[in-house]
Design an enzyme around this catalytic site. Structure first.
Site: not given
Ligand code: CO8
Length: 261
Positions: A69, A112, A115, A135
């Site tokens: 998400a 997500g 999921e 999460e």
């Molecule tokens: N949301 C928003 N932006 C994101 C997300 C995300 N989930 N993941 C990555 N981005 C963005 C980063 O903020 C970054 O943006 P910017 O360039 O503007 O800073 C850009 O993508 C590139 O990301 P990274 O610099 O972090 O890239 P890396 O290669 O270093 O890392 C990862 C890649 C491992 C994927 C890392 O970005 C990461 O860990 N992302 C978040 C993963 C996460 O925590 N996901 C869970 C989210 S919560 C969720 O899904 C809850 C579900 C609940 C139900 C809702 C229904 C769907």
């Protein structure tokens, strides 16, 4: 925002009977914003009405299937607002799609994103894929089916480990615990999924739909009820012309000509 999301989920037709839906927001690792999810749901509902589409491949552009998400869209959001988003309705368009959906997973499928993959029927993952439910690290939980679909897919002890630690696992480990259907080289993920979808699209469509429905509903029913459903589905197929053609072609040692009816 919704207009922008039109560019963030693309529809392609790579093979006869096959639709490919591509999540295309690589700058945010395909994070699933609300507009993106609305667009994804709308596309699946459109495909549901298109009888020529016999199988769907769902994939992502860039280095992620989807990184979850959109974290930014949840900051400062209240319980009531989360409730009112009714994200379950958006996922249902994918989860209840009547024909097979194959997830072609490259890079990260997190939160997500995993999921979403678990809403499909077959998961094909590249060797360097990372799968996880991170999460808990954000102080929330996998709230779009993650805890429950994972539990049903891999059992209590793997589900607990993934959800409670937030640690991601590899495609190979995902395969070993039953979360991934097939692991292939990263470069072959999309082609493998399209080829599989193309083969499925050529099979008798009513049999394919009935198999999907029975497995899906049966996963949530008692064995006895599910087996009754299975028998009913089999009985229905005995009135299809494809069943007659399939059986006759086999005995006549010729290729069957299925008509999807
Ligand atoms: N949301 C928003 N932006 C994101 C997300 C995300 N989930 N993941 C990555 N981005 C963005 C980063 O903020 C970054 O943006 P910017 O360039 O503007 O800073 C850009 O993508 C590139 O990301 P990274 O610099 O972090 O890239 P890396 O290669 O270093 O890392 C990862 C890649 C491992 C994927 C890392 O970005 C990461 O860990 N992302 C978040 C993963 C996460 O925590 N996901 C869970 C989210 S919560 C969720 O899904 C809850 C579900 C609940 C139900 C809702 C229904 C769907």
């Amino acid at each position: 925002e919704d207009a922008q999301a039109v560019e963030q989920v693309l529809l392609e037709h790579p093979a006869p009977g096959v639709a490919l839906v591509r999540i295309n927001r690589p700058e945010a690792h395909n994070a699933l914003s609300m507009p993106l999810r609305r667009r994804l749901a709308a596309l699946f509902l459109e495909l549901e009405d298109d009888a020529s589409v016999r199988a769907v491949v769902l994939t992502g552009t860039g280095r992620a299937f989807a990184a979850g998400a959109d974290v930014k869209s949840m900051i400062g959001v209240s319980s009531v607002e989360m409730y009112q988003r009714h994200t379950e309705r958006l996922w249902a368009a994918v989860g209840r799609f009547s024909r097979p959906v194959i997830a072609a997973v490259n890079g990260h499928a997190l939160g997500g994103g995993l999921e979403l993959a678990m809403n499909t029927d077959i998961i094909i993952a590249g060797e360097s894929v990372k799968l996880g439910q991170p999460e808990v690290r954000l102080g929330i939980l996998p709230g779009a089916g993650g805890t429950q679909r994972l539990l049903r897919a891999v059992g209590k002890f793997h589900a607990m480990r993934l959800c409670l630690t937030g640690d991601a696992i590899s495609a190979r480990e995902g395969y070993e615990i039953g979360l991934v259907s097939q692991v292939v080289a990263d470069a072959d993920v999309e082609r493998t999924a399209i080829d599989m979808a193309t083969s499925i699209a050529a099979l008798p469509g009513l049999a394919v739909e009935q198999i999907k429905e029975v497995i899906q509903l049966g996963a949530d029913a008692s064995l006895e009820t599910a087996m009754a459903l299975e028998r009913k589905a089999l009985h229905i197929l005995f009135s299809t012309s494809d069943k007659e053609e399939g059986l006759r072609a086999f005995t006549e040692k010729r290729a069957p000509q299925f008509r999807g009816e």
